[in-house]
Motif scaffolding. Sequence first.
Motif, PDB file in Angstrom:
ATOM      1  N   PHE A 302       0.831  -1.202   0.000  1.00 46.58           N
ATOM      2  CA  PHE A 302       0.000   0.000   0.000  1.00 46.58           C
ATOM      3  C   PHE A 302       0.869   1.258   0.000  1.00 46.58           C
ATOM      4  N   GLU A 341      -8.483  12.990  -7.667  1.00 48.32           N
ATOM      5  CA  GLU A 341      -8.831  14.307  -7.124  1.00 48.32           C
ATOM      6  C   GLU A 341      -9.230  15.203  -8.282  1.00 48.32           C
TER       7      GLU A 341
ATOM      8  N   LEU B  81       6.938  14.603   2.866  1.00 41.86           N
ATOM      9  CA  LEU B  81       6.223  13.584   2.097  1.00 41.86           C
ATOM     10  C   LEU B  81       4.793  14.047   1.806  1.00 41.86           C
ATOM     11  N   TRP B  84       4.767  16.843  -0.746  1.00 40.48           N
ATOM     12  CA  TRP B  84       5.039  16.353  -2.095  1.00 40.48           C
ATOM     13  C   TRP B  84       3.799  15.692  -2.690  1.00 40.48           C
ATOM     14  N   ARG B  85       3.181  14.801  -1.905  1.00 39.19           N
ATOM     15  CA  ARG B  85       1.996  14.113  -2.415  1.00 39.19           C
ATOM     16  C   ARG B  85       0.855  15.094  -2.617  1.00 39.19           C
ATOM     17  N   LYS B  88       1.297  16.872  -5.809  1.00 35.83           N
ATOM     18  CA  LYS B  88       1.156  16.047  -7.016  1.00 35.83           C
ATOM     19  C   LYS B  88      -0.266  15.537  -7.196  1.00 35.83           C
ATOM     20  N   VAL B  89      -0.886  15.076  -6.113  1.00 30.20           N
ATOM     21  CA  VAL B  89      -2.162  14.368  -6.270  1.00 30.20           C
ATOM     22  C   VAL B  89      -3.303  15.051  -5.530  1.00 30.20           C
ATOM     23  N   GLY B  90      -3.027  15.999  -4.663  1.00 23.45           N
ATOM     24  CA  GLY B  90      -4.106  16.659  -3.937  1.00 23.45           C
ATOM     25  C   GLY B  90      -4.402  15.984  -2.608  1.00 23.45           C
ATOM     26  N   ALA B  91      -5.546  16.357  -2.033  1.00 23.70           N
ATOM     27  CA  ALA B  91      -5.873  15.904  -0.682  1.00 23.70           C
ATOM     28  C   ALA B  91      -5.929  14.382  -0.579  1.00 23.70           C
ATOM     29  N   LEU B  95      -4.219  11.754   2.040  1.00 24.97           N
ATOM     30  CA  LEU B  95      -5.018  10.760   2.758  1.00 24.97           C
ATOM     31  C   LEU B  95      -4.408   9.367   2.597  1.00 24.97           C
ATOM     32  N   LEU B  96      -4.023   9.044   1.342  1.00 21.27           N
ATOM     33  CA  LEU B  96      -3.441   7.729   1.072  1.00 21.27           C
ATOM     34  C   LEU B  96      -2.142   7.547   1.847  1.00 21.27           C
ATOM     35  N   VAL B  97      -1.292   8.580   1.831  1.00 19.04           N
ATOM     36  CA  VAL B  97      -0.009   8.462   2.522  1.00 19.04           C
ATOM     37  C   VAL B  97      -0.249   8.250   4.022  1.00 19.04           C
ATOM     38  N   ALA B 100      -1.528   4.778   4.607  1.00 19.51           N
ATOM     39  CA  ALA B 100      -0.463   3.810   4.380  1.00 19.51           C
ATOM     40  C   ALA B 100       0.505   3.795   5.561  1.00 19.51           C
ATOM     41  N   LEU B 101       0.843   4.974   6.080  1.00 23.36           N
ATOM     42  CA  LEU B 101       1.752   5.049   7.229  1.00 23.36           C
ATOM     43  C   LEU B 101       1.116   4.381   8.447  1.00 23.36           C
TER      44      LEU B 101
END
Lengths: 362, 282
Positions: A302, A341, B81, B84-85, B88-91, B95-97, B100-101
Motif C-alpha cells: 500500500f 482528485e 512527504l 510532495w503528495r 502532485k495528487v491533492g488531498a 489521505l493515502l499516505v 499507508a503510514l
Amino acid sequence: MNTRIFGLSVSALVALAVALAAGWFLLGALGAGTVAVLVLALYYAIPAASFNFLFGSLGVFSLAQAVFVAVGAYTDVYLYNVYGVSPWLSLLIAPVFAGIIALPIALASVRAGTGAVLTALITLIISEAIPPILIAIKPLGGAIGLYVKTKANPSFWDMQFGSGVSFARMFLVLNVLIIVFMMWWNRSRFGFFVRAIRDSPDASAAVGIPTARMRILTFVIAAALAAPAGVVFAQYSLETTADLFLGGTALFEVIVIALVGGAARAWGSVVGAVVIVYVANAMSNAANGAPGIGPLTFAAVFVVIAVAMPRGLSGTWALLADRRRRAAGGTLASPPAPAAEPEARPVDDHAHRATEHDVASG
Amino acid sequence: MYLEQLLLVGVLGGAVLSLVGVGFTLVIGVGKVANFAHGAFVAVGMYLGYWIGHTLGLNPYVLFVPALLVFTLIGWGIAELFEWRGRKVGAIGELLVGLALLLLINGLLSVGFGPNPVTLSNVEMGSVSVAGTRIPGSEIYAAVFTLVVGAGIYVFLRGSRWGRALRAVAENPQSAALYGVRVPIAQRVAVTGSIALAGIAGLVISPFSVLTPDVGTNFLITAFAVIVIGGVGNTVGAVFAGLLIGVVDSLAIGYLSTVWTTLGPLLIILAFLLIRPVPVEI
C-alpha cells in the motif's frame, strides 16, 4: 466501431464472458491451497469493488464497506440457523438489510459535509462502533459470533460445499455481476449524475441534479453490492464474528485492495485482490507463517502504491491506454477515468466532458 | 468518594488525550492535512517507551530529549512527504499516505513486538495518594508534562510571531501568504510539531498504558473526537475536549457496562457531527 447493448460495449462483455468461463474451469484444475488463496482474494474483491464504486463515481472515501459485508454474514447465519432460510435466498435479503443500515450512515456523511477526509473519519468511527453493538446484541452470539448449523447431508439449498472450488466460483460470478453492473452504471444517466456531483456539487445542483438524493442512493447501492460477499463468506467459513469482518486488519485490507486495484476500471478490484492476496500469502509462507507478516505485506504494498501510483493499477492502465490512443490520433473513447482528485485531473478535461455530454444526450 | 476517584482518573487520562488532540487540531487547522497516521505516532512513542523500559531496563523518561529530536526529524520527513503528495495528487494523495503510514506502523509494531497486549511493569516512579486513590508517579509526570506543554503551545501561538503566522495560516492561507507568511514552511512546522508531540505523548504515557499494535487507530479516533468537539484549529477547545472525553470515559467505565465504554465516545462524536457539522471542508 464498438456495438453497445444497454450502453455496454459488446467486446467488453465478450471479454468478461471468456474470463468467467476460463476462471470457472481453471478453478476446477487448481490445487486446494491455491483455491483457498483465490477464495480469499475473490471474496475481498467484492467489498473492494463496493468501495471503488463509491470512490470512483462519487469520490466518497468510505471505510465502512466491511460493515455491510458483516451485515450480510450475520443476516445469512441468523436466518439460516433460526428460520432455516436458504443462503441462496439470503443473497437477495442481505443486500436489502445492508441498504437499510446504510441509509443512516449515508445521511450522516452527507449531512456532515462533502470532504473526502471527513467522510473517511466518520465511516472509520462507524466501523469501529459496529463491533461493540454486534457483541452487545445477545441473539447474535456476542463476542463468539454465530456458527452455521452444519448438516450431515447438506442439500444444494444449504450452500454447504466440501471444497473451496464451489465458493471460489460463486465469488467469481458475484464479481463478474458487479463488474457488469458498474460498467452499466458508468454509462448510465446515474453515472453521469454522480460524476458531475463529484466534480462540482454546486454546478450539478444548479442544473437540477438531485445531489443529496443521488449521494444517498449511491451509498445504499454500494452497501447492497457488498452484502452478498458476507453471505457466501459466512457459508465458506461456517461462522460469523465481528472480528472476522471488522477486526483491525480485516477492515483496512478491503481498502488497501480497492486502492491497489484502483477505481478507474471496473475490473480494478479483482486484479488488485488477486495480486495483493497472492503476494501477502507468498510472503507469509516465506516467513514460515510468522504472525503479522501478511498484514505487514499489505501495508508495504500500500505504501508503494500510495507513493508511486495513487490511482492504483487500473488507474495507471487507464492513463497509459488514453496516452496510447492519443498517440494514435484517436479520441478518448474510454469512460473518463475517475481521477483521484478533481483538481488533479489531466489538462484535456474538456475532451472528457465533451464525450460524457454526447453519450448522455444521445 | 468513588465519584471523586473516577473524576481524578478521568482528568489525568484526559490530559494526555488533550495533548494528542492539540497536535491533531494543529495539523488539520494549519497544515490542512488530515494525518491518518497521527495516532500511530503515539503508538510508536508508547512502544519506544516500552522498549527502553523493558529491553534496556531504563526509565523511559531518561531518553525524553533524544526521542524528541528523533520524532522532530521523522516529523519533518513526513511533512515533506505530505507536501510532495499534496502538490502532485491533492488531498487524496495525502489521505493515502497517512493511511499507508498508519497501516505500516501497525504492521511493523505487530511484527516487532507481537500481536498481544503488553504493559511496562518494571518501572517504578513512586506514587502519591490523592482522595484515597493511589496515583502512580508516572501519571503525575504525564499530567505535569501535559500542563507545561499545553501552556507552552498556548503562549507560542498567542505571543510569538511564529505562532501568529501559524494562526493566520489556519484562518486563511491565501491572505496569510499575501501578508508575507511563508505558508509551506508554516504547514511543515505544524505537521512536524504535531508528530513530535504525538510521539512524545506516547513515550510519556507508556509506563501506565496497555500497549497493542493497533492502539494508534484508537488514538486517531480520539484525536478526531477532540477536533469535532473542540473545533478545528482551536487549541484551547482541544484541551477542554480532551479532558471532557477523559472524564466521560472514566465515568462510563465506573458506572456503565463495558459495551458503553467503547461505544459511548463514538456515539458522542456522531451526535456532535449531526448537531454541529465540522465547518471546514476537509
